[in-house]
Motif scaffolding. Structure first.
Motif, PDB file in Angstrom:
ATOM      1  N   UNK A   1       4.763 -19.815  -0.082  1.00 49.13           N
ATOM      2  CA  UNK A   1       4.354 -18.476   0.316  1.00 49.13           C
ATOM      3  C   UNK A   1       3.216 -18.007  -0.589  1.00 49.13           C
ATOM      4  N   UNK A   2       2.373 -17.167  -0.047  1.00 50.13           N
ATOM      5  CA  UNK A   2       1.326 -16.554  -0.869  1.00 50.13           C
ATOM      6  C   UNK A   2       1.944 -15.395  -1.654  1.00 50.13           C
ATOM      7  N   UNK A   3       1.149 -14.781  -2.485  1.00 52.62           N
ATOM      8  CA  UNK A   3       1.635 -13.635  -3.260  1.00 52.62           C
ATOM      9  C   UNK A   3       2.073 -12.505  -2.326  1.00 52.62           C
ATOM     10  N   UNK A   4       1.447 -12.419  -1.196  1.00 55.21           N
ATOM     11  CA  UNK A   4       1.823 -11.392  -0.220  1.00 55.21           C
ATOM     12  C   UNK A   4       2.928 -11.812   0.718  1.00 55.21           C
ATOM     13  N   UNK A   5       3.591 -12.902   0.393  1.00 58.25           N
ATOM     14  CA  UNK A   5       4.720 -13.418   1.177  1.00 58.25           C
ATOM     15  C   UNK A   5       4.330 -14.004   2.528  1.00 58.25           C
ATOM     16  N   UNK A   6       3.103 -14.394   2.657  1.00 55.38           N
ATOM     17  CA  UNK A   6       2.670 -15.080   3.883  1.00 55.38           C
ATOM     18  C   UNK A   6       2.965 -16.562   3.758  1.00 55.38           C
ATOM     19  N   UNK A   7       3.328 -17.174   4.872  1.00 53.87           N
ATOM     20  CA  UNK A   7       3.503 -18.620   4.863  1.00 53.87           C
ATOM     21  C   UNK A   7       2.157 -19.303   4.674  1.00 53.87           C
ATOM     22  N   UNK A   8       2.100 -20.294   3.795  1.00 47.88           N
ATOM     23  CA  UNK A   8       0.855 -21.028   3.550  1.00 47.88           C
ATOM     24  C   UNK A   8       1.093 -22.502   3.862  1.00 47.88           C
ATOM     25  N   UNK A   9       0.528 -22.935   4.978  1.00 49.14           N
ATOM     26  CA  UNK A   9       0.765 -24.299   5.446  1.00 49.14           C
ATOM     27  C   UNK A   9      -0.297 -25.257   4.937  1.00 49.14           C
ATOM     28  N   UNK A  10       0.087 -26.506   4.865  1.00 52.98           N
ATOM     29  CA  UNK A  10      -0.852 -27.556   4.484  1.00 52.98           C
ATOM     30  C   UNK A  10      -0.947 -28.600   5.582  1.00 52.98           C
ATOM     31  N   UNK A  11      -1.754 -29.617   5.333  1.00 50.96           N
ATOM     32  CA  UNK A  11      -2.000 -30.661   6.324  1.00 50.96           C
ATOM     33  C   UNK A  11      -0.702 -31.304   6.811  1.00 50.96           C
ATOM     34  N   UNK A  12       0.251 -31.466   5.893  1.00 48.39           N
ATOM     35  CA  UNK A  12       1.494 -32.134   6.293  1.00 48.39           C
ATOM     36  C   UNK A  12       2.249 -31.322   7.347  1.00 48.39           C
ATOM     37  N   UNK A  13       2.110 -30.008   7.281  1.00 47.65           N
ATOM     38  CA  UNK A  13       2.782 -29.176   8.281  1.00 47.65           C
ATOM     39  C   UNK A  13       2.123 -29.319   9.646  1.00 47.65           C
ATOM     40  N   UNK A  14       0.823 -29.403   9.612  1.00 50.63           N
ATOM     41  CA  UNK A  14       0.084 -29.585  10.858  1.00 50.63           C
ATOM     42  C   UNK A  14       0.495 -30.899  11.528  1.00 50.63           C
ATOM     43  N   UNK A  15       0.580 -31.918  10.697  1.00 53.79           N
ATOM     44  CA  UNK A  15       0.974 -33.231  11.195  1.00 53.79           C
ATOM     45  C   UNK A  15       2.370 -33.156  11.818  1.00 53.79           C
TER      46      UNK A  15
END
Lengths: 145, 145
Positions: A37-51
């Motif tokens: 999560x970001x500091x603002x509690x947003x989900x932060x996805x990476x390449x592995x999530x996209x895959x």
DNA sequence: CCTTGACCCTGTAGCGGCCACAGGGTCCAT
DNA sequence: ATGGACCCTGTGGCCGCTACAGGGTCAAGG
């Protein structure tokens, strides 16, 4: 230094043609790992999530259930295992699809019969209506006052 | 003198091959009229209910939705109307069934391809797994740090 | 007359696979 | 500072049942 790229749920949604709510749903039911999560509690996805999500979506498009998808994901992760188990899941699914096709074809046949008999008169003489209200089921009813 | 025969929900269930809960459900959602009650508050069905429920079940077996069943029932009651509306409902349903068959056949094709490519090696080289995790969706992702 | 057990009643919750809010918080550009 | 686009959680709805829980009713047997 965490120099990895990351993107929001909305971006991931657009990239995979998935609704945002669906992505959150996948997380809840465990087919997609919860991201940082970001500091603002947003989900932060990476390449592995996209895959991962691409995999899930593709499997869903092919009609696999979420349970099957979970299985497939786990199997796919075990890169050195023989892929017989994967093959089996796919075959089982294919069989289900084939059964469903057969069922629907039988249905189509019945419906075509039904419709073919319609003489476009009144409802009282309509074959469709008649076919739907058949000679009652198994006997043994009218004996209880 | 109400000399009509009447029977319990269990009897009706047996006669039509329907679960008791399903019959109560049909009453709730308005595809089966609420019957009289006995002094002990039991539902007391008559021949008309048996007829009605048979119709509903047959239509459901043919894949009509409950909404469609409601429509068909109402249409079927208007004995002197032309049966075009009935015919239309049936045709619409047939079209849906045909679309579904086509979709499933496309699916079958894809699944067969998938399975046909499996060389029974390890997961790492499994074509099924590869096919499920395709070259990512539409570009435009990795531009947001 | 009383018990047993088969039936019946209502109401609620769950299935799968999401979708659509409501009621808030965050972030960025103006 | 403000607006609007996004994000968050939580809840309820869709279809067509199915499965309880927690009670009431009824007929047969002892």
């Amino acid at each position: 230094m965490p120099s990895e790229i990351s993107f929001s749920i909305g971006d991931l949604a657009k990239a995979t043609g998935t609704k945002v709510e669906t992505i959150r749903w996948y997380e809840r039911v465990g087919v997609l790992a919860a991201p940082e999560r970001t500091s603002g509690n947003y989900r932060a996805y990476g390449a592995e999530h996209l895959e991962r999500l691409s995999f899930v979506r593709r499997a869903r498009d092919l009609g696999f259930s979420l349970d099957q998808v979970r299985d497939l994901l786990q199997l796919a992760d075990d890169r050195n295992q023989p892929c017989d188990a994967v093959d089996r899941v796919a075959r089982e699914h294919l069989e289900k699809v084939e059964r469903k096709i057969a069922d629907l074809e039988a249905l189509r046949h019945e419906l075509r019969d039904l419709i073919g008999q319609c003489r476009h008169g009144t409802v009282a003489e309509c074959r469709i209506v008649q076919a739907l209200s058949p000679q009652f089921g198994p006997a043994g009813i009218s004996r209880r006052a």
